[in-house]
Write an enzyme that holds these catalytic residues in place. Structure first.
Site, PDB file in Angstrom:
ATOM      1  N   ARG A  34     137.274  25.913   8.227  1.00  0.00           N
ATOM      2  CA  ARG A  34     138.239  26.827   8.089  1.00  0.00           C
ATOM      3  C   ARG A  34     138.824  27.306   9.043  1.00  0.00           C
ATOM      4  NH1 ARG A  34     136.936  27.066   1.467  1.00  0.00           N
ATOM      5  NH2 ARG A  34     136.999  25.436   0.841  1.00  0.00           N
ATOM      6  N   GLU A  46     134.876  16.531   6.820  1.00  0.00           N
ATOM      7  CA  GLU A  46     135.589  16.404   4.888  1.00  0.00           C
ATOM      8  C   GLU A  46     134.438  15.079   5.565  1.00  0.00           C
ATOM      9  OE1 GLU A  46     137.384  16.967   3.594  1.00  0.00           O
ATOM     10  OE2 GLU A  46     138.365  18.643   4.239  1.00  0.00           O
ATOM     11  N   THR A  52     127.701  15.942   0.901  1.00  0.00           N
ATOM     12  CA  THR A  52     126.991  16.678   0.983  1.00  0.00           C
ATOM     13  C   THR A  52     126.924  18.441   0.746  1.00  0.00           C
ATOM     14  OG1 THR A  52     126.442  15.320   2.986  1.00  0.00           O
ATOM     15  CG2 THR A  52     125.558  17.870   2.969  1.00  0.00           C
ATOM     16  N   TYR A 126     141.113  10.077   0.520  1.00  0.00           N
ATOM     17  CA  TYR A 126     140.945  10.843   0.398  1.00  0.00           C
ATOM     18  C   TYR A 126     140.336  11.640   1.931  1.00  0.00           C
ATOM     19  CZ  TYR A 126     138.769  15.104   0.180  1.00  0.00           C
ATOM     20  OH  TYR A 126     138.562  16.575   0.586  1.00  0.00           O
ATOM     21  N   ASP A 144     139.832  14.386  -4.509  1.00  0.00           N
ATOM     22  CA  ASP A 144     138.303  13.893  -4.777  1.00  0.00           C
ATOM     23  C   ASP A 144     138.037  14.401  -6.295  1.00  0.00           C
ATOM     24  OD1 ASP A 144     138.582  17.351  -4.963  1.00  0.00           O
ATOM     25  OD2 ASP A 144     136.791  17.012  -3.129  1.00  0.00           O
TER      26      ASP A 144
END
Ligand code: SF4
Length: 334
Positions: A34, A46, A52, A126, A144
């Protein structure tokens, strides 16, 4: 919410956007991906987050970005090097696709729209929408599992169709800051509107939510079919240390290395025949779940007169690490 007059519904949805975005800006978890707008770094994060958990993904992300800091570095690496760095994260097809993708666009860079990103190996709607909105600011909604759950609860819809989800997500999207909006919805789903015991009393959009009095009812669980499959693995210790390892084929583990493994009724006899052995001793059992099948692996051990390999020098899967833990708990690759 569907019963509100259109004007009031629009006002409430505007308020919803403001409330969720300001909550996100104040409460977003600090995550390494981020802190960047680099499309490649966002893509790597992503792809990792597809299967995960965030806390595990931090470590794999750091390792991957250190080894392959840009598309060019990833494109120049061999598949085996990529799998080695990815080892442990599971779902190795993701790593093979990322590698192929990098080889395809290393010269041009990543495209900036979701439609073009979706053409690349391993990129679904997505991931394409997430990268396009976060890295390039394209106003496109990313849906998602977290977003699906939040939307189903906000509107009290038990079985949201793909079309309803797409249309609702697009209608609610904040077109001024689509990247932050998509991440805010996902963050709400990951930290507040969780599958079990959602924290409605701490939710910034509880006033809007039609499903909050019975939140876990939405959405209805999807039926999952997971085949139960029996398999046999053979642990052959080399004469001078190490183990016999084979390069695997197939969608799930192709390109990785692991213990000789076979499925089906004749699995043990076919493995013994492959190595010219007459018998093997039972070591124990390990289980491993893939998306569509659950493997029960009966691990056998036998003496081997040939050379062996150190598993730490090869990319090995989590499944093979479990076998190794049974065969040699002291081994460093664990
Ligand atoms: S009020 Fe509860 S169910 Fe509704 S969005 Fe917030 S956390 Fe989810």
């Amino acid at each position: 919410m569907g019963r509100l007059p259109p004007m009031q519904a629009r006002c409430d949805e505007r308020r919803l956007r403001r409330a969720l975005l300001s909550w996100y800006r104040a409460n977003a978890r600090e995550l390494p991906w981020r802190e960047t707008r680099d499309p490649y770094a966002i893509l790597v994060s992503e792809v990792l987050l597809q299967q995960t958990q965030v806390e595990q993904a931090r470590g794999y992300y750091a390792r991957f970005m250190e080894a392959f800091p840009d598309l060019g570095a990833l494109a120049r690496a061999s598949e085996e090097e990529v799998l080695h760095v990815w080892a442990g994260a599971g779902y190795y097809r993701r790593a093979r696709n990322l590698h192929r993708l990098a080889q395809g666009v290393a010269e041009t860079g990543l495209p900036a729209t979701a439609a073009e990103l979706e053409e690349l190996p391993g990129i679904g709607p997505y991931t394409a929408a997430a990268v396009a909105s976060i890295a390039f600011g394209e106003p496109v909604a990313a849906v998602d599992g977290n977003v699906r759950r939040v939307l189903a609860r906000l509107f009290a819809v038990e079985t949201p169709s793909a079309r309803w989800l797409r249309e609702t997500a697009e209608r609610l999207l904040d077109r001024g800051d689509p990247g932050a909006w998509n991440q805010a919805l996902m963050e709400l789903g990951a930290t507040v509107c969780t599958p079990k015991s959602p924290r409605c009393s701490a939710c910034p959009v509880a006033w809007f939510c039609a499903g909050r009095s019975d939140a876990e009812r939405y959405p209805s669980p999807r039926a999952r079919t997971q085949r139960a499959v029996e398999a046999v693995a053979l642990v052959l210790r080399g004469r001078t240390g190490g183990f016999v390892l084979e390069k695997r084929n197939g969608r799930a583990l192709g390109g990785l290395w692991g213990f000789p493994l076979a499925e089906g009724e004749d699995a043990l006899s076919s493995l013994l025949a492959r190595y010219g052995l007459r018998s093997a001793r039972v070591l124990g059992t390990v289980s491993h779940a893939f998306t569509h099948k659950r493997l029960t692996i009966h691990v056998h051990e036998a003496a081997w007169n040939g050379p062996g390999e150190d598993p730490a020098t090869r990319p090995v899967s989590v499944l093979d690490r479990k076998i190794l833990a049974l065969a040699a708990p002291e081994n460093k690759v664990l």
